[in-house]
Write a protein that holds these residues in place. Structure first.
Motif, PDB file in Angstrom:
ATOM      1  N   LEU A 215      -3.338   9.632  -9.181  1.00 19.54           N
ATOM      2  CA  LEU A 215      -3.392   8.019  -9.098  1.00 19.54           C
ATOM      3  C   LEU A 215      -2.865   7.658  -7.690  1.00 19.54           C
ATOM      4  N   GLU A 216      -3.698   6.864  -6.704  1.00 15.43           N
ATOM      5  CA  GLU A 216      -3.317   6.362  -5.327  1.00 15.43           C
ATOM      6  C   GLU A 216      -3.320   4.881  -5.421  1.00 15.43           C
ATOM      7  N   LEU A 217      -2.240   4.271  -4.780  1.00 17.59           N
ATOM      8  CA  LEU A 217      -2.271   2.729  -4.709  1.00 17.59           C
ATOM      9  C   LEU A 217      -2.897   2.663  -3.418  1.00 17.59           C
ATOM     10  N   ASP A 218      -4.217   1.943  -3.449  1.00 21.14           N
ATOM     11  CA  ASP A 218      -5.105   1.639  -2.088  1.00 21.14           C
ATOM     12  C   ASP A 218      -4.710   0.405  -1.514  1.00 21.14           C
TER      13      ASP A 218
ATOM     14  N   THR B 283       0.770  -1.212  -0.091  1.00 21.07           N
ATOM     15  CA  THR B 283       0.011   0.102  -0.109  1.00 21.07           C
ATOM     16  C   THR B 283       0.960   1.314   0.055  1.00 21.07           C
TER      17      THR B 283
ATOM     18  N   TYR C 234      -6.846   0.733  -7.131  1.00 16.88           N
ATOM     19  CA  TYR C 234      -6.257   1.951  -6.966  1.00 16.88           C
ATOM     20  C   TYR C 234      -7.480   3.114  -7.294  1.00 16.88           C
TER      21      TYR C 234
ATOM     22  N   SER D  27     -12.329   4.869  -8.057  1.00 15.55           N
ATOM     23  CA  SER D  27     -11.663   3.776  -7.552  1.00 15.55           C
ATOM     24  C   SER D  27     -12.061   2.566  -8.290  1.00 15.55           C
TER      25      SER D  27
ATOM     26  N   TYR E 160       0.934  -2.815 -14.158  1.00 18.04           N
ATOM     27  CA  TYR E 160       1.274  -2.469 -12.908  1.00 18.04           C
ATOM     28  C   TYR E 160       2.457  -3.266 -12.635  1.00 18.04           C
TER      29      TYR E 160
ATOM     30  N   SER F   6       1.369   7.889  -4.027  1.00 16.07           N
ATOM     31  CA  SER F   6       0.557   8.413  -5.198  1.00 16.07           C
ATOM     32  C   SER F   6       1.348   9.361  -6.070  1.00 16.07           C
TER      33      SER F   6
END
Length: 176
Positions: free
Chosen positions: A89-92, A78, A122, A128, A165, A81
């Motif tokens: 873009l954010e890595l959830d 996790t 993400y 999302s 990814y 961004s």
């Protein structure tokens, strides 16, 4: 195609749980079958068209040897961004389950390959999304003490039709 991904994911998870449970009897006979690691996770989200997003997060991994040079390994990552062309873009989260094969090179170094299944969630521009894919990668371990090693690996976690990814990770692993 979605049901195939779900089926592969469930099969991979069931296989991993079975393999880790079968590793239990071997643990009583030999120390060092289980391991835990923490890594700096340098990820790249690369669409087929447009700009790439890149940042760093943290990845944890847990594994268990099922044979001398084979293990089952779970990853969870996790964080991070990046902003590109006005979109963030954010890595959830990232989760993966792998079969790992090691090739000893010297007494203190080994190379390894990984193949498995991963899921990525993400957020891109406040929307999302979640994808899953067959995953593969390779890396190296460098033993620094009896139960501690440093590692580096590259893994293509998600290979979708419109983006990939992948991550280059650097960290440490402890056997117990």
């Amino acid at each position: 195609m979605g049901s195939l991904h779900r089926h592969l994911k469930h099969t991979a998870m069931a296989t991993g749980l079975l393999a880790v449970s079968l590793a239990g009897p071997a643990q009583a006979q030999s120390q060092g079958n289980l391991y835990l690691g923490v890594d700096l996770h340098g990820w790249s989200f690369s669409p087929d068209r447009g700009s790439n997003w890149r940042d760093f997060g943290v990845r944890g991994k847990f594994g268990g040897r099922i044979a001398e040079n084979f293990a089952i390994e779970a990853h969870a990552a996790t964080g991070g961004s990046d902003r590109s062309n006005g979109a963030t873009l954010e890595l959830d989260y990232l989760m993966g389950l792998f079969v790992r094969g090691d090739i000893p090179i010297t007494r203190y170094t080994s190379l390894y390959g990984l193949v498995g299944f991963s899921e990525l969630k993400y957020t891109l521009a406040n929307d999302s999304d979640r994808d899953s894919s067959v995953s593969f990668g390779f890396g190296g371990d460098f033993q620094v003490s009896n139960n501690t090693s440093l590692n580096i690996d590259w893994i293509r976690y998600i290979n979708e039709t419109d983006y990939d990814y992948s991550a280059l990770s650097l960290g440490a692993r402890w056997r117990f």
